[in-house]
Scaffold this motif. Structure first.
Motif, PDB file in Angstrom:
ATOM      1  N   LEU A 167       0.842  -1.203   0.000  1.00  0.00           N
ATOM      2  CA  LEU A 167       0.000   0.000   0.000  1.00  0.00           C
ATOM      3  C   LEU A 167       0.881   1.258   0.000  1.00  0.00           C
ATOM      4  O   LEU A 167       0.550   2.265  -0.611  1.00  0.00           O
ATOM      5  CB  LEU A 167      -0.905   0.001   1.233  1.00  0.00           C
ATOM      6  CG  LEU A 167      -1.972   1.089   1.287  1.00  0.00           C
ATOM      7  CD1 LEU A 167      -3.056   0.828   0.261  1.00  0.00           C
ATOM      8  CD2 LEU A 167      -2.590   1.189   2.664  1.00  0.00           C
ATOM      9  N   ASN A 172      -0.648   1.153  -6.380  1.00  0.00           N
ATOM     10  CA  ASN A 172      -1.924   0.643  -6.894  1.00  0.00           C
ATOM     11  C   ASN A 172      -2.045   0.771  -8.412  1.00  0.00           C
ATOM     12  O   ASN A 172      -3.057   1.215  -8.937  1.00  0.00           O
ATOM     13  CB  ASN A 172      -3.060   1.417  -6.203  1.00  0.00           C
ATOM     14  CG  ASN A 172      -4.387   0.691  -6.285  1.00  0.00           C
ATOM     15  OD1 ASN A 172      -4.494  -0.342  -6.928  1.00  0.00           O
ATOM     16  ND2 ASN A 172      -5.385   1.244  -5.637  1.00  0.00           N
ATOM     17  N   TYR A 185      -8.909  -4.631  -0.994  1.00  0.00           N
ATOM     18  CA  TYR A 185      -9.099  -3.376  -0.253  1.00  0.00           C
ATOM     19  C   TYR A 185      -9.939  -2.403  -1.076  1.00  0.00           C
ATOM     20  O   TYR A 185     -10.909  -1.821  -0.581  1.00  0.00           O
ATOM     21  CB  TYR A 185      -7.726  -2.798   0.056  1.00  0.00           C
ATOM     22  CG  TYR A 185      -7.696  -1.518   0.854  1.00  0.00           C
ATOM     23  CD1 TYR A 185      -8.095  -1.488   2.185  1.00  0.00           C
ATOM     24  CD2 TYR A 185      -7.217  -0.339   0.292  1.00  0.00           C
ATOM     25  CE1 TYR A 185      -8.032  -0.331   2.922  1.00  0.00           C
ATOM     26  CE2 TYR A 185      -7.149   0.824   1.032  1.00  0.00           C
ATOM     27  CZ  TYR A 185      -7.554   0.834   2.341  1.00  0.00           C
ATOM     28  OH  TYR A 185      -7.492   1.985   3.069  1.00  0.00           O
ATOM     29  N   ASP A 186      -9.589  -2.253  -2.361  1.00  0.00           N
ATOM     30  CA  ASP A 186     -10.347  -1.372  -3.257  1.00  0.00           C
ATOM     31  C   ASP A 186     -11.813  -1.789  -3.334  1.00  0.00           C
ATOM     32  O   ASP A 186     -12.707  -0.943  -3.257  1.00  0.00           O
ATOM     33  CB  ASP A 186      -9.753  -1.440  -4.670  1.00  0.00           C
ATOM     34  CG  ASP A 186      -8.730  -0.343  -4.899  1.00  0.00           C
ATOM     35  OD1 ASP A 186      -8.318   0.280  -3.910  1.00  0.00           O
ATOM     36  OD2 ASP A 186      -8.359  -0.117  -6.062  1.00  0.00           O
ATOM     37  N   VAL A 188     -13.567  -3.501  -1.193  1.00  0.00           N
ATOM     38  CA  VAL A 188     -14.261  -3.263   0.075  1.00  0.00           C
ATOM     39  C   VAL A 188     -14.589  -1.780   0.221  1.00  0.00           C
ATOM     40  O   VAL A 188     -15.703  -1.406   0.578  1.00  0.00           O
ATOM     41  CB  VAL A 188     -13.408  -3.752   1.267  1.00  0.00           C
ATOM     42  CG1 VAL A 188     -14.055  -3.350   2.583  1.00  0.00           C
ATOM     43  CG2 VAL A 188     -13.239  -5.262   1.209  1.00  0.00           C
ATOM     44  N   GLU A 189     -13.602  -0.920  -0.087  1.00  0.00           N
ATOM     45  CA  GLU A 189     -13.810   0.519   0.046  1.00  0.00           C
ATOM     46  C   GLU A 189     -14.906   1.013  -0.888  1.00  0.00           C
ATOM     47  O   GLU A 189     -15.591   1.975  -0.584  1.00  0.00           O
ATOM     48  CB  GLU A 189     -12.517   1.275  -0.285  1.00  0.00           C
ATOM     49  CG  GLU A 189     -11.336   0.822   0.515  1.00  0.00           C
ATOM     50  CD  GLU A 189     -11.322   1.404   1.895  1.00  0.00           C
ATOM     51  OE1 GLU A 189     -10.644   2.396   2.089  1.00  0.00           O
ATOM     52  OE2 GLU A 189     -12.017   0.864   2.777  1.00  0.00           O
ATOM     53  N   ALA A 190     -15.021   0.357  -2.042  1.00  0.00           N
ATOM     54  CA  ALA A 190     -16.044   0.780  -2.997  1.00  0.00           C
ATOM     55  C   ALA A 190     -17.359   0.044  -2.747  1.00  0.00           C
ATOM     56  O   ALA A 190     -18.271   0.121  -3.562  1.00  0.00           O
ATOM     57  CB  ALA A 190     -15.557   0.536  -4.422  1.00  0.00           C
ATOM     58  N   LEU A 191     -17.439  -0.687  -1.631  1.00  0.00           N
ATOM     59  CA  LEU A 191     -18.629  -1.461  -1.246  1.00  0.00           C
ATOM     60  C   LEU A 191     -18.979  -2.541  -2.260  1.00  0.00           C
ATOM     61  O   LEU A 191     -20.116  -2.955  -2.345  1.00  0.00           O
ATOM     62  CB  LEU A 191     -19.843  -0.542  -1.023  1.00  0.00           C
ATOM     63  CG  LEU A 191     -19.773   0.400   0.159  1.00  0.00           C
ATOM     64  CD1 LEU A 191     -21.095   1.127   0.321  1.00  0.00           C
ATOM     65  CD2 LEU A 191     -19.428  -0.328   1.441  1.00  0.00           C
ATOM     66  N   TYR A 193     -18.800  -5.807  -2.386  1.00  0.00           N
ATOM     67  CA  TYR A 193     -18.514  -6.966  -1.548  1.00  0.00           C
ATOM     68  C   TYR A 193     -18.439  -8.254  -2.366  1.00  0.00           C
ATOM     69  O   TYR A 193     -17.744  -9.189  -1.992  1.00  0.00           O
ATOM     70  CB  TYR A 193     -19.559  -7.088  -0.432  1.00  0.00           C
ATOM     71  CG  TYR A 193     -19.457  -5.990   0.601  1.00  0.00           C
ATOM     72  CD1 TYR A 193     -18.320  -5.174   0.649  1.00  0.00           C
ATOM     73  CD2 TYR A 193     -20.456  -5.759   1.517  1.00  0.00           C
ATOM     74  CE1 TYR A 193     -18.208  -4.163   1.583  1.00  0.00           C
ATOM     75  CE2 TYR A 193     -20.352  -4.749   2.466  1.00  0.00           C
ATOM     76  CZ  TYR A 193     -19.226  -3.947   2.489  1.00  0.00           C
ATOM     77  OH  TYR A 193     -19.109  -2.952   3.413  1.00  0.00           O
TER      78      TYR A 193
ATOM     79  N   GLY B  56     -14.721   7.657  -0.456  1.00  0.00           N
ATOM     80  CA  GLY B  56     -15.275   6.317  -0.646  1.00  0.00           C
ATOM     81  C   GLY B  56     -15.093   5.445   0.588  1.00  0.00           C
ATOM     82  O   GLY B  56     -16.002   4.724   1.004  1.00  0.00           O
ATOM     83  N   ARG B  57     -13.899   5.517   1.197  1.00  0.00           N
ATOM     84  CA  ARG B  57     -13.648   4.693   2.372  1.00  0.00           C
ATOM     85  C   ARG B  57     -14.523   5.130   3.539  1.00  0.00           C
ATOM     86  O   ARG B  57     -15.128   4.315   4.221  1.00  0.00           O
ATOM     87  CB  ARG B  57     -12.179   4.783   2.775  1.00  0.00           C
ATOM     88  CG  ARG B  57     -11.904   3.970   4.030  1.00  0.00           C
ATOM     89  CD  ARG B  57     -10.448   3.862   4.337  1.00  0.00           C
ATOM     90  NE  ARG B  57     -10.019   4.885   5.258  1.00  0.00           N
ATOM     91  CZ  ARG B  57      -8.775   5.313   5.382  1.00  0.00           C
ATOM     92  NH1 ARG B  57      -7.851   4.846   4.593  1.00  0.00           N
ATOM     93  NH2 ARG B  57      -8.465   6.217   6.255  1.00  0.00           N
ATOM     94  N   ALA B  60     -18.021   3.997   3.090  1.00  0.00           N
ATOM     95  CA  ALA B  60     -18.195   2.579   3.425  1.00  0.00           C
ATOM     96  C   ALA B  60     -18.233   2.385   4.937  1.00  0.00           C
ATOM     97  O   ALA B  60     -19.004   1.584   5.462  1.00  0.00           O
ATOM     98  CB  ALA B  60     -17.075   1.752   2.798  1.00  0.00           C
ATOM     99  N   LEU B 133     -12.385   5.726  -5.610  1.00  0.00           N
ATOM    100  CA  LEU B 133     -12.706   6.028  -4.218  1.00  0.00           C
ATOM    101  C   LEU B 133     -12.719   7.513  -3.907  1.00  0.00           C
ATOM    102  O   LEU B 133     -13.362   7.948  -2.967  1.00  0.00           O
ATOM    103  CB  LEU B 133     -11.680   5.365  -3.285  1.00  0.00           C
ATOM    104  CG  LEU B 133     -11.545   3.851  -3.371  1.00  0.00           C
ATOM    105  CD1 LEU B 133     -10.364   3.388  -2.550  1.00  0.00           C
ATOM    106  CD2 LEU B 133     -12.821   3.196  -2.878  1.00  0.00           C
ATOM    107  N   GLU B 161      -4.400   6.225  -2.216  1.00  0.00           N
ATOM    108  CA  GLU B 161      -5.642   5.751  -1.609  1.00  0.00           C
ATOM    109  C   GLU B 161      -6.601   6.932  -1.418  1.00  0.00           C
ATOM    110  O   GLU B 161      -7.798   6.793  -1.506  1.00  0.00           O
ATOM    111  CB  GLU B 161      -5.337   5.065  -0.279  1.00  0.00           C
ATOM    112  CG  GLU B 161      -6.468   4.238   0.287  1.00  0.00           C
ATOM    113  CD  GLU B 161      -7.349   5.026   1.231  1.00  0.00           C
ATOM    114  OE1 GLU B 161      -8.547   4.737   1.279  1.00  0.00           O
ATOM    115  OE2 GLU B 161      -6.850   5.944   1.909  1.00  0.00           O
TER     116      GLU B 161
END
Lengths: 226, 244
Positions: A167, A172, A185-186, A188-191, A193, B56-57, B60, B133, B161
């Motif tokens: 990270l 990325n 991770y991306d 999850v952060e962007a929902l 799932y 975005g984080r 969420a 994000l 990020e």
């Protein structure tokens, strides 16, 4: 659920783990040999250095690696002056990061294996006229094989799980530094799932299979010895 | 025992009317809030506990029940989505600033050289915020696509990020160019050598930064009101935002 980008990330992860494991075996085996055999008083300092990645937060490793590998860093500056690109945000940079990050996982089992071999077989080989290199390759390495195998698989598996260092020094970039853990991770952060589940389950299965293989192999070796 | 109890009561007493506000704040606005917060804290007696990240984080995290009082996003989309999910205090969604994007290179000497770098061969290492994000990343990509630079620069672009990591990638010398938030350059001007060029607001979709209240309280409403006062808005304009 699994997109082309996910597969790309998974491929990168496997390549990174394979490349790092290869480098770790090349560098780690002589280091482990030296640690197992040396009588020097300062040995414990080197052992502590090797074990550092076990306790340091990946952010510390990532921060210093970025400074080291970047265009302004000593290594990055050297490469720039040679007309090469600095290593930050490249696959090569990630390999360097992973080698540091997974070093104890490879060196410690191999070192233990060399210690368990003990001096006797080597002394016997020496009396039979084997030179130092010969003794290392035909006696010590085969006898330490379970340790080498454990070290290789643990190094591989630990690199699969690398996240914090990547990270911080990866950036990325799809196809170059976006490994599976970052892609998850991306997601999850962007929902997303669904996407996160797909890659996560793949990694879970892969890691479990690897560890089952290590423990299974070690068991067989122990049984054979008994 | 008794003097200790008295001390404890004394320490507690003045904090009773004042509240501690947990604020989820987008990466671009976090250093700005840190700079301006003392003004609010001294005036109101409340204290701020900011948590920063990409919009975005944070979105969420809020959907998963993170305990924030206020969300200062970098776009209008996420606050609107929270509103439609029924996770905000109704009627509190407000635009508090319009974000401006800046192209920055620590190595460039003038604007022409800076813009020429976009077409340099081999393509330079460009840092942006992750478009998936971070709203500043989405705006950066939109501008690069419109200008026809995305094909050359996009695939190899380093994705922070959030905008703070993109900024750090350039500031630490690891990326030659960056599309960052203008206020970052203004706030950290001593650590940002080289040349920056503010991308005209008409060339990318507007970065409409919205705030929403997640938990209703006098203190949270006071913070939202303070953000929109003329004084605060003037300070934000001085740092490089446009006023809504």
């Amino acid at each position: 659920m699994i997109t082309a980008g996910d597969l790309e990330a998974l491929r990168l992860t496997l390549m990174l783990a394979a490349a790092s494991t290869a480098v770790l075996l090349l560098l780690g085996t002589p280091l482990a040999w030296w640690l197992a055999r040396t009588q020097r008083r300062g040995k414990f300092v080197v052992e502590a250095l090797v074990a550092l990645p076990l306790v340091l937060p990946p952010t510390v490793l990532g921060f210093y690696l970025l400074l080291l590998l970047g265009a302004k860093g000593p290594l990055g500056g050297l490469l720039s002056s040679l007309g090469l690109r600095p290593l930050a945000f490249t696959f090569g940079g990630l390999v360097i990061g992973s080698v540091v990050y997974s070093l104890p996982f490879v060196v410690q089992p191999i070192q233990d294996a060399f210690v368990r071999v003990g001096p006797r077989p080597l002394e016997v080989a020496a009396t039979l006229g084997a030179g130092p290199l010969d003794r290392f390759f035909t006696v010590a390495l085969p006898l330490a094989r379970p340790g080498l195998l454990t070290g290789a698989v643990l190094g591989f598996a630990h690199t699969l799980g690398e996240f914090g260092v990547v990270l911080m020094i990866g950036g990325n970039i799809p196809g170059e530094t976006r490994v599976a853990s970052i892609a998850i991770y991306d997601h999850v952060e962007a929902l997303d799932y669904g996407g996160a589940h797909g890659l996560s389950l793949l990694l879970l299965g892969l890691s479990f299979t690897l560890l089952v293989a290590v423990y299974g192999l070690n068991r067989r070796v122990r049984v054979m010895r008994a | 025992m008794r003097p200790l109890l008295l001390l404890w009561l004394l320490a507690l007493a003045p904090t009773l009317p004042a509240a501690e506000l947990r604020v989820a704040v987008a990466g671009n606005f976090a250093p700005v809030l840190e700079r301006l917060a003392p003004g609010f804290e001294q005036g109101s007696g409340h204290t701020l506990r900011p948590s920063s990240g990409s919009t975005g984080r944070l979105y969420a995290q809020i959907v998963q029940g993170a305990p924030f009082d206020l969300f200062l996003a970098a776009d209008a989309a996420r606050p609107a989505q929270l509103e439609s999910r029924g996770l905000v205090v109704p009627g509190t969604r407000t635009t508090y600033a319009l974000g401006r994007l800046a192209l920055w290179s620590p190595a460039a000497d003038d604007v022409d050289a800076l813009l020429a770098r976009l077409q340099a061969q081999p393509p330079p290492r460009l840092a942006i915020a992750n478009p998936r994000l971070a709203p500043y990343g989405a705006a950066a990509r939109a501008w690069l696509v419109n200008e026809g630079h995305w094909a050359a620069l996009g695939p190899g672009a380093v994705r922070g990020e959030n905008i703070a990591q993109a900024f750090h990638f350039v500031a630490s010398g690891n990326a030659e160019l960056g599309l960052v938030a203008l206020p970052q350059l203004r706030l950290f001007h001593e650590q940002t050598p080289g040349i920056a060029w503010t991308v005209p607001a008409t060339l990318h979709p507007p970065i409409e930064q919205q705030a929403v209240l997640l938990r209703d309280s006098e203190a949270a409403r006071a913070l939202l009101g303070w953000l929109l006062t003329d004084t605060t808005q003037a300070q934000l304009r001085a740092l490089g935002y446009d006023s809504p």
